[in-house]
Structure formats: C-alpha cells, structure tokens
Design a protein around this motif. Sequence first.
Motif, PDB file in Angstrom:
ATOM      1  N   GLN A  31      -0.757   1.030  -6.664  1.00 49.56           N
ATOM      2  CA  GLN A  31      -0.011   2.199  -6.216  1.00 49.56           C
ATOM      3  C   GLN A  31       1.281   1.850  -5.480  1.00 49.56           C
ATOM      4  OE1 GLN A  31      -2.306   5.083  -4.025  1.00 49.56           O
ATOM      5  NE2 GLN A  31      -3.363   5.767  -5.872  1.00 49.56           N
ATOM      6  N   ASN A  32       1.394   0.613  -5.006  1.00 51.93           N
ATOM      7  CA  ASN A  32       2.535   0.277  -4.149  1.00 51.93           C
ATOM      8  C   ASN A  32       3.266  -1.002  -4.518  1.00 51.93           C
ATOM      9  OD1 ASN A  32       2.172   2.401  -1.856  1.00 51.93           O
ATOM     10  ND2 ASN A  32       0.130   1.532  -2.171  1.00 51.93           N
ATOM     11  N   GLY A  33       2.567  -1.943  -5.147  1.00 57.65           N
ATOM     12  CA  GLY A  33       3.208  -3.210  -5.474  1.00 57.65           C
ATOM     13  C   GLY A  33       2.917  -4.278  -4.443  1.00 57.65           C
ATOM     14  N   GLN A  34       3.847  -5.189  -4.267  1.00 55.16           N
ATOM     15  CA  GLN A  34       3.662  -6.343  -3.386  1.00 55.16           C
ATOM     16  C   GLN A  34       4.194  -6.049  -1.984  1.00 55.16           C
ATOM     17  OE1 GLN A  34       5.498  -9.864  -4.921  1.00 55.16           O
ATOM     18  NE2 GLN A  34       5.088 -11.085  -3.079  1.00 55.16           N
ATOM     19  N   GLU A  35       3.339  -6.254  -0.983  1.00 52.28           N
ATOM     20  CA  GLU A  35       3.759  -6.011   0.396  1.00 52.28           C
ATOM     21  C   GLU A  35       4.889  -6.967   0.785  1.00 52.28           C
ATOM     22  OE1 GLU A  35       1.902  -5.490   4.911  1.00 52.28           O
ATOM     23  OE2 GLU A  35       0.620  -6.250   3.278  1.00 52.28           O
ATOM     24  N   GLY A  36       5.855  -6.435   1.497  1.00 51.24           N
ATOM     25  CA  GLY A  36       7.002  -7.230   1.915  1.00 51.24           C
ATOM     26  C   GLY A  36       8.108  -7.257   0.885  1.00 51.24           C
ATOM     27  N   VAL A  37       7.803  -6.802  -0.311  1.00 52.07           N
ATOM     28  CA  VAL A  37       8.810  -6.756  -1.379  1.00 52.07           C
ATOM     29  C   VAL A  37       9.008  -5.315  -1.852  1.00 52.07           C
ATOM     30  CG1 VAL A  37       9.449  -7.529  -3.695  1.00 52.07           C
ATOM     31  CG2 VAL A  37       8.244  -9.087  -2.138  1.00 52.07           C
ATOM     32  N   ASP A  38       7.918  -4.707  -2.288  1.00 52.48           N
ATOM     33  CA  ASP A  38       7.978  -3.344  -2.820  1.00 52.48           C
ATOM     34  C   ASP A  38       7.655  -2.282  -1.766  1.00 52.48           C
ATOM     35  OD1 ASP A  38       8.399  -4.398  -5.484  1.00 52.48           O
ATOM     36  OD2 ASP A  38       6.281  -4.974  -5.413  1.00 52.48           O
ATOM     37  N   TYR A  39       7.004  -2.707  -0.705  1.00 51.11           N
ATOM     38  CA  TYR A  39       6.694  -1.784   0.384  1.00 51.11           C
ATOM     39  C   TYR A  39       6.450  -2.579   1.661  1.00 51.11           C
ATOM     40  CZ  TYR A  39       1.719  -3.082   0.263  1.00 51.11           C
ATOM     41  OH  TYR A  39       0.542  -3.766   0.335  1.00 51.11           O
ATOM     42  N   ASN A  40       6.557  -1.883   2.778  1.00 53.17           N
ATOM     43  CA  ASN A  40       6.210  -2.455   4.079  1.00 53.17           C
ATOM     44  C   ASN A  40       5.219  -1.532   4.757  1.00 53.17           C
ATOM     45  OD1 ASN A  40       8.095  -4.779   4.170  1.00 53.17           O
ATOM     46  ND2 ASN A  40       9.671  -3.179   4.138  1.00 53.17           N
ATOM     47  N   MET A  41       4.261  -2.122   5.455  1.00 53.14           N
ATOM     48  CA  MET A  41       3.286  -1.322   6.173  1.00 53.14           C
ATOM     49  C   MET A  41       3.884  -0.843   7.499  1.00 53.14           C
ATOM     50  SD  MET A  41       0.346  -0.458   4.991  1.00 53.14           S
ATOM     51  CE  MET A  41      -0.884  -0.839   3.732  1.00 53.14           C
ATOM     52  N   VAL A  42       3.935   0.473   7.678  1.00 56.76           N
ATOM     53  CA  VAL A  42       4.431   1.077   8.908  1.00 56.76           C
ATOM     54  C   VAL A  42       3.337   2.014   9.428  1.00 56.76           C
ATOM     55  CG1 VAL A  42       6.221   2.493   9.963  1.00 56.76           C
ATOM     56  CG2 VAL A  42       6.802   0.963   8.066  1.00 56.76           C
ATOM     57  N   ASN A  43       2.728   1.636  10.571  1.00 58.40           N
ATOM     58  CA  ASN A  43       1.619   2.417  11.115  1.00 58.40           C
ATOM     59  C   ASN A  43       0.487   2.572  10.097  1.00 58.40           C
ATOM     60  OD1 ASN A  43       3.014   2.840  13.570  1.00 58.40           O
ATOM     61  ND2 ASN A  43       4.096   4.594  12.685  1.00 58.40           N
ATOM     62  N   ASP A  44       0.166   1.484   9.409  1.00 60.64           N
ATOM     63  CA  ASP A  44      -0.915   1.423   8.423  1.00 60.64           C
ATOM     64  C   ASP A  44      -0.642   2.261   7.176  1.00 60.64           C
ATOM     65  OD1 ASP A  44      -2.493  -0.299   9.957  1.00 60.64           O
ATOM     66  OD2 ASP A  44      -3.367   1.366  11.082  1.00 60.64           O
ATOM     67  N   VAL A  45       0.601   2.644   6.969  1.00 61.03           N
ATOM     68  CA  VAL A  45       0.975   3.427   5.799  1.00 61.03           C
ATOM     69  C   VAL A  45       2.065   2.671   5.035  1.00 61.03           C
ATOM     70  CG1 VAL A  45       2.079   5.550   5.002  1.00 61.03           C
ATOM     71  CG2 VAL A  45       0.361   5.646   6.819  1.00 61.03           C
ATOM     72  N   PRO A  46       1.894   2.481   3.707  1.00 64.16           N
ATOM     73  CA  PRO A  46       2.912   1.770   2.935  1.00 64.16           C
ATOM     74  C   PRO A  46       4.197   2.583   2.785  1.00 64.16           C
ATOM     75  CG  PRO A  46       1.206   2.624   1.477  1.00 64.16           C
ATOM     76  CD  PRO A  46       0.732   2.862   2.878  1.00 64.16           C
ATOM     77  N   LYS A  47       5.314   1.977   3.139  1.00 64.54           N
ATOM     78  CA  LYS A  47       6.614   2.629   3.004  1.00 64.54           C
ATOM     79  C   LYS A  47       7.394   1.903   1.914  1.00 64.54           C
ATOM     80  CE  LYS A  47      10.509   4.343   5.740  1.00 64.54           C
ATOM     81  NZ  LYS A  47      10.232   5.737   5.393  1.00 64.54           N
ATOM     82  N   GLN A  48       7.703   2.618   0.832  1.00 67.84           N
ATOM     83  CA  GLN A  48       8.353   2.019  -0.327  1.00 67.84           C
ATOM     84  C   GLN A  48       9.760   1.523  -0.003  1.00 67.84           C
ATOM     85  OE1 GLN A  48       6.911   1.624  -3.486  1.00 67.84           O
ATOM     86  NE2 GLN A  48       5.022   2.335  -2.524  1.00 67.84           N
ATOM     87  N   THR A  49      10.155   0.438  -0.659  1.00 67.95           N
ATOM     88  CA  THR A  49      11.492  -0.113  -0.455  1.00 67.95           C
ATOM     89  C   THR A  49      12.462   0.311  -1.559  1.00 67.95           C
ATOM     90  OG1 THR A  49      10.967  -2.132  -1.689  1.00 67.95           O
ATOM     91  CG2 THR A  49      10.530  -2.145   0.689  1.00 67.95           C
TER      92      THR A  49
END
Length: 541
Positions: free
Chosen positions: A392-410
């Motif tokens: 649903q989100n891709g690779q953390e640190g590349v496609d999304y970042n966790m903000v308050n335990d919620v993935p934020k898309q880049t």
Amino acid sequence: MKGQGKRSICVSLVALTFASALAACSSNSSSGTQNGTAGTAAGTTADASKEHRTLTVEVFDRGKPGQPDLNNNFWTKYINDNFGKQFNATVNFVSVPRAQEVDKLNVLMASGQAPDISFTYTQGVVYNYVQQGGLAELDSVLKQYGPTLTKYLGDDVLKYGKFNGKQFSIPGKRTVLAGSNTFIRKDWLDKLGLPVPTTPEQFYDTMVAFKEKNPGNVSGVIPYGFSLQPSNPGLNYIPEAFKPSSLTEEQFATLQPQSIWLTNWNMPGFDKAVQYMNKMYNAGLISPNFATDKDGKLLDADISNGKVGAFQTNWDGPYRTAPGTYANLAKNVPGAQLIPIDPWQNDAGKHPKNVYSPNGMYIIIPKTSKNVDLAIQYLNWMADPKVTLFLQNGQEGVDYNMVNDVPKQTGTTNSGDKMMTVANNLDYDILSNGIELGDQQKNTAAISAGYPGYEKDVENALKVGMVDSYTTYYYSLPNAADAKSNTELKNLSAQMLAKLIVAKPAEVDSLYKTLVQQYMSQGGQAVQDEYIKNYKAQNGK
C-alpha cells in the motif's frame, strides 16, 4: 448518490459453459531485488522441493495515462522477489479492463482461461459461477493454508463469500464503511445566529431561513442542493428519519433489502420522506433543476459558486480533489465554511445510517485451477501486516515516511515504474479495500492525511458518517428477479420521484399509491417476493 459504489445486486444472470481444464496462462515476469521483504506468514510453509509453479492473478487495467507494464513493475517484482522465491513460484498478472471486468471475466471463465486468482465486485456474478459448478470450494484449503488470512478477515467478512453454506469466495476487507454525509454552510448558520439542525423539522426551518434571509447574498439561492440521478435514484439519508425503528428483522430484511439512499417504495415511512421532499420543493427550498441534473454537475457548480446552503453527498465528497467543490467554494467565496451535520433523527432519537458492508471485492479461484493451495497461500502471505504495509505504501524512507505511526507519501508512487493506478494500490493489495494499518484509529489518521489541508475536517466527517451506522441484511442468495429488472426499475423510480417531488401537495398521496402499484406490477413485486423467499430459505423457515 454521486460517486457512490452500488450496493444492490444488479447484474444479468448469464449461463456459462466451463471447459474441463484451465488453459495455461504464461507471460514473462521480471524479478529484481526489492527492499521490504517479508517473512513467511504464520501458519504457512514453503516447500522448495516441490516443482516450480506459475500462479496467475488478475489485475485491473484502469487505462491510466503513463501506467507501467502491469505484469512487470515495482510491485510485481516485489511480489515475485518475496512470495515467489519463498514458495518456489512465479506470479504472472493477467490484466482485465476495469470498465469491462464482468464481461471479460465471463469469457475467461467460460473458456477455462480465468486466472488462478480472479475477482469481481458483483455478488451475482460469483453466484452464477457457483451455480454452474465453476468455482473451487475453499473451506478445507482455507483451514489448512490460510490461518493469517482467516484471522485478518474474520467471520463477519468471510461470510460474504459463502454460498449454500460453503466458502466459494474470499471477500476483500473494506476498511472504510461510511457512506454519505449531509453538509451545511456553517458561515450561513453563524450569520443568522442559528444552531446546527439535529432533526428533520429543524433542518426544514433552517432551509426556510436560508431562503428568506439569503445569508450568502447570492442570486438564485438554493437552500438544499439536490440532484436526481437515474443510475442511482433516491433521497439519500432523509428516509432514515421516517422509517419506524420498530421494524422486525424480517421486515428489515425484506422491505429494505438495498441501500437506504436508493428508492425503497415498500419500506414503511418512505412515503413520508417523499412528502417531506415535496414540501421542500413547493416551498422553493431545493434545486429547481434537480430532475434534469442527471450527472450532478450543475449541483457541483451551484455549491462551488456559493449558492447552496446544504446538500448530501459521499461522506468525504467536498474534500475530494475531483470535483473539488470545497476548494472551489473557498476560492469563490472567502470565509465560506462547510461542516457535516446529522439531522435525520428517527422516532427513537437515533440518527441511523446505512453504510457499506464490510466486504470489498469477491476473490475467487476457478475449479479448473491446478493451484488452489498456492492461491490461498498467496492470499495468506498478503494478509501479513508487513506485506500489506509495503504493497500500500512502498519502501519506507523512499516512498513514504512514518509520521506519528502513519505513512506519509513522498510522491514517488504517482508516476513511473512505481505508479499506483488507484489509491492504496488496491489492484495489487486485493485483500484490503482502503488503508489498512491494523488499527482503526491509525486508519482514520492515515485516511485524513490523504486530504491535505482538510485533515481535521475529514476526521470529523468520518466520525459523523458512522454514528448509529448499520449494514443491510446479508443475503447469501442473490435476488434473480432484482438482477433481471434492476435497471428498468431504477429508471422507473427516477421518473416516479421526479413526478412526486414536483406534484401539488394535495395530490401526493394518491399519486404515490398509483405509481407504486405501477412499479410493483412492472417487476417490483417479483423482487420483493424473492427477497421474502430467500429470507425464509436462509433462515430455515
């Protein structure tokens, strides 16, 4: 309701001839190395000693400009690098045009060419396949290979895949059940010193005040914006206020078998809801062009231009980028403010709302498949939270970042090899219809984060849209009479509503009875009779 998914079964029953063997579907699938690998899902084991197999999986082709090869992209490589290597298999994706998915699936099933994992959103289609003996029975294989899958879906979702008491489908899980909301111009309320209406009577009085005092100082003020769309005719949630709260289960199941916002001519109190709309029309409180605004675009324009005081739409309708009504309103009318309200109170003081059932698409495995066990293992692997998060989100640190335990898309999944052709990548993550973080509070926060600038508004709208919510009665037997005449009855209902809303108040009662008799004689009675028959059969009566 505009943009709303259909909840009634509306599909023509077709006779299918199934081939005795599933023809091989093969295509090349590249598999590079991806980050975010997931381990073996609980309860499943990969047997490397078994011969290599190819699992075919359906994928919707939505025809989105710039979309990558649907069988060779970032997501398919991740799947093959993880599930494929773990289970000594290659996963090939068979694309099916989204707009023609039922017709295409019928052809594939009839010719024995359907993918090992196929799906549809239409229950009637699945039931046809069950009746024709075209689907694999999944009870035993689900028990053996699907512990994680079973736990994730639970009985409340899995039951939607049972026909004649047996599991023939794996339903996806819908994570957002809210259907619609009523929105009102709070700045108009504030200007007139009026409270938020919480009952139908208060709502009507508020609409009268909007008309008489025109707090927006606009030409052609429309207190209540309304559009009657033939493909989905109804009165939205207004009938909830007039339906008796004392209905028995059998009455609830047989008199209100479909979505509340569709016409339910036999539902007790529906005539009162029609009278309410007629009263508003004759008082000049609703959109004068409601009957000709067949796609809702005129209503969208009226809202955007600041002419409308209140309206009903999808629970998140104003905050969506398309048609962007709230953004356009704010641009055209500085200081304009929309809020969701809950005025449709019934005789028990509740504000009931018919929301979506918890199942998403119906995932099926053709009886001709040689990979029934592997297909369930694939779905079981997908039910692993780590896999869901990646798909649903891709690779953390590349496609999304966790903000308050919620993935934020880049933004990396908006184009190129990583493009998601639909929100949350549900064409590949077929188990979850909506954001899934394993916790409803986190899901809500993640959903809200998807509406930049409206996060708090969306969170509140979702909360309001679920107050006193309920789902329609679950039928394991589709209604063949409804499937046969659904389109004709919808068209007739739209015509009936238009006539009744604009009729002279003194003529509404008699006209209502005459038109409903016509409706029943043209297929409505057969639909109701079959619901009664199915209810009794389902409950052993």
